[in-house]
Design a protein around this motif. Structure first.
Motif, short mmCIF file in Angstrom:
data_model
loop_
_atom_site.label_atom_id
_atom_site.label_comp_id
_atom_site.label_asym_id
_atom_site.label_seq_id
_atom_site.Cartn_x
_atom_site.Cartn_y
_atom_site.Cartn_z
N VAL A 206 43.78 0.22 -6.23
CA VAL A 206 42.99 0.05 -7.45
C VAL A 206 43.01 -1.40 -7.91
CG1 VAL A 206 42.77 0.70 -9.88
CG2 VAL A 206 43.33 2.43 -8.17
N TRP A 207 44.20 -1.98 -8.00
CA TRP A 207 44.31 -3.37 -8.48
C TRP A 207 43.66 -4.35 -7.52
CZ3 TRP A 207 45.51 -4.68 -13.23
CH2 TRP A 207 46.31 -3.85 -14.00
N ILE A 208 43.91 -4.19 -6.22
CA ILE A 208 43.37 -5.14 -5.24
C ILE A 208 41.85 -5.11 -5.24
CG2 ILE A 208 43.14 -5.57 -2.76
CD1 ILE A 208 46.12 -4.99 -2.48
N THR A 209 41.26 -3.93 -5.43
CA THR A 209 39.81 -3.84 -5.53
C THR A 209 39.30 -4.68 -6.70
OG1 THR A 209 39.74 -1.63 -4.55
CG2 THR A 209 37.86 -2.28 -5.91
N LEU A 210 39.98 -4.58 -7.84
CA LEU A 210 39.58 -5.36 -9.00
C LEU A 210 39.74 -6.85 -8.75
CD1 LEU A 210 38.67 -5.45 -11.97
CD2 LEU A 210 41.09 -5.27 -12.61
N TYR A 211 40.91 -7.27 -8.22
CA TYR A 211 41.14 -8.69 -7.96
C TYR A 211 40.15 -9.24 -6.95
CZ TYR A 211 45.71 -7.56 -10.01
OH TYR A 211 46.72 -7.12 -10.82
N THR A 212 39.84 -8.46 -5.92
CA THR A 212 38.89 -8.91 -4.90
C THR A 212 37.51 -9.14 -5.50
OG1 THR A 212 40.10 -7.72 -3.16
CG2 THR A 212 37.81 -8.33 -2.69
N ASN A 213 37.08 -8.25 -6.38
CA ASN A 213 35.79 -8.43 -7.05
C ASN A 213 35.76 -9.72 -7.87
OD1 ASN A 213 34.55 -6.07 -6.12
ND2 ASN A 213 35.44 -4.82 -7.74
N VAL A 214 36.86 -10.00 -8.56
CA VAL A 214 36.93 -11.21 -9.38
C VAL A 214 36.90 -12.45 -8.49
CG1 VAL A 214 38.39 -12.53 -10.96
CG2 VAL A 214 38.15 -10.05 -11.26
N PHE A 215 37.68 -12.46 -7.42
CA PHE A 215 37.74 -13.63 -6.54
C PHE A 215 36.39 -13.86 -5.87
CE2 PHE A 215 42.02 -13.96 -7.49
CZ PHE A 215 42.65 -14.97 -6.76
N GLU A 216 35.73 -12.80 -5.44
CA GLU A 216 34.42 -12.95 -4.82
C GLU A 216 33.39 -13.45 -5.82
OE1 GLU A 216 33.57 -9.16 -3.14
OE2 GLU A 216 34.80 -9.49 -1.34
N HIS A 217 33.47 -12.99 -7.05
CA HIS A 217 32.52 -13.41 -8.08
C HIS A 217 32.61 -14.91 -8.34
CE1 HIS A 217 30.06 -13.15 -11.72
NE2 HIS A 217 30.97 -13.90 -12.32
N TYR A 218 33.84 -15.44 -8.39
CA TYR A 218 34.03 -16.86 -8.71
C TYR A 218 34.17 -17.74 -7.47
CZ TYR A 218 34.77 -15.54 -13.58
OH TYR A 218 34.60 -15.06 -14.86
N GLY A 219 34.16 -17.14 -6.28
CA GLY A 219 34.30 -17.91 -5.06
C GLY A 219 35.68 -18.53 -4.90
N LEU A 220 36.71 -17.79 -5.27
CA LEU A 220 38.07 -18.31 -5.24
C LEU A 220 38.78 -17.95 -3.94
CD1 LEU A 220 39.13 -17.20 -8.84
CD2 LEU A 220 38.32 -19.46 -8.14
N THR A 221 39.74 -18.78 -3.57
CA THR A 221 40.62 -18.49 -2.43
C THR A 221 42.05 -18.83 -2.84
OG1 THR A 221 40.31 -20.71 -1.50
CG2 THR A 221 38.85 -18.95 -0.69
N PHE A 222 43.00 -18.23 -2.13
CA PHE A 222 44.41 -18.53 -2.41
C PHE A 222 44.84 -19.77 -1.64
CE2 PHE A 222 44.58 -13.90 -3.35
CZ PHE A 222 45.09 -14.00 -4.64
#
Length: 298
Positions: A206-222
């Protein structure tokens, strides 16, 4: 408490595993009696089975209510785990009858027909109670939470609002407190260990799905060497640690109900700034060394 704003997250209601969820196929109820898989599946999903499990959840809620807890701390079951002595067969049956009223009769024989020992019932209850936490958090992490974090509005404010509601769940849901009991017995209790493993797997999805959506939206990488799984584990650990301090009642200012912020939000933003690659391509260790190197005396 301040009246919530209209666009506030509303994860407050406790939600038991959905009535349409197959408790047998999802491996939440695995210790039910029955000669065939079909019989075990039917019994696992029967309304009487849910009535007994929900009654145990209600007793868990009462256990963590100071005015009600003292009368629960005894047992009349030889095979009851010490930390679950409040869930004797007698108490669970009484609570289930109270909940169901005259809608349908419940008896001790019905419990024994489903679970040959009280230990088997407790093993399934551990799994059911931890699944309850998972379902409650699914409500908290609704589409609204995703919308808040990808709204391109005030990102720090959105993080604080989601973190505030998540941490507030600790006070409002007995499942978190029960999780602490399960953790305490996991090393010596295979059923608790397996239920905890399933709970963490489900929560992580559940959490990873949310984080992935946020990172994809802003074009972020670790930063190099950091994964989404690492980020999730660290955030979950911080949330659970702060939650433990919150329920200990030590008087620390962990939640600001007026501003709808929390120390968890501060921790989440700090972790976000540390682990997200700002474009320098450095590992977290290299970034730390660079920052300290700039402050060392020549």
């Amino acid at each position: 408490m301040v009246t919530p704003k209209k666009d506030e997250l509303h994860p407050l209601a406790e939600v038991h595993p959905g009535s349409d969820q197959d408790l047998y196929e999802s491996k939440i109820v695995t210790n039910i009696s029955g000669r065939t898989a079909m019989t075990r599946k039917r019994l696992a999903n029967g309304r009487e089975t849910r009535a007994f499990l929900d009654a145990a959840l209600d007793l868990t809620t009462e256990l963590f209510s100071p005015a009600l807890s003292e009368q629960l701390l005894d047992t009349d079951e030889e095979d009851a785990r010490p930390v679950m002595s409040y869930l004797s067969r007698r108490k669970v049956l009484a609570k289930a009858r109270q909940n169901c009223g005259d809608d349908y009769p419940l008896s001790e024989n019905m419990m024994r027909h489903r679970w040959s020992t009280h230990g088997d019932f407790l093993a399934d209850f551990v799994s059911y109670a931890l699944a309850d936490k998972h379902w409650s958090l699914q409500v908290a992490l609704s589409q609204h939470a995703k919308d808040l974090l990808t709204s391109d509005d005030n990102f720090p404010s959105a993080v604080h609002r989601v973190a505030y509601e998540d941490l507030k769940l600790v006070l409002e849901l007995p499942a978190f407190r029960f999780q602490l009991l399960a953790v305490a017995t996991a090393q010596a209790d295979t059923a608790s260990a397996q239920a905890l493993a399933r709970m963490y797997t489900n929560l992580s999805q559940v959490w990873i799905t949310l984080y992935t959506n946020v990172f994809e939206h802003y074009g972020l990488t670790f930063r190099p060497g950091v994964t989404m799984e690492d980020f999730n584990i660290l955030l979950q650990a911080m949330a659970e640690g702060l939650g433990l301090r919150l329920i200990s009642g030590v008087g620390e200012r962990l939640l600001d109900h007026e501003k709808r912020t929390s120390l968890l939000g501060t921790a989440a933003l700090s972790l976000f700034l540390a682990l997200v690659d700002p474009g320098d391509g450095l590992t977290i260790e290299q970034a730390a060394e660079t920052a300290m190197g700039q402050r060392r005396k020549p």
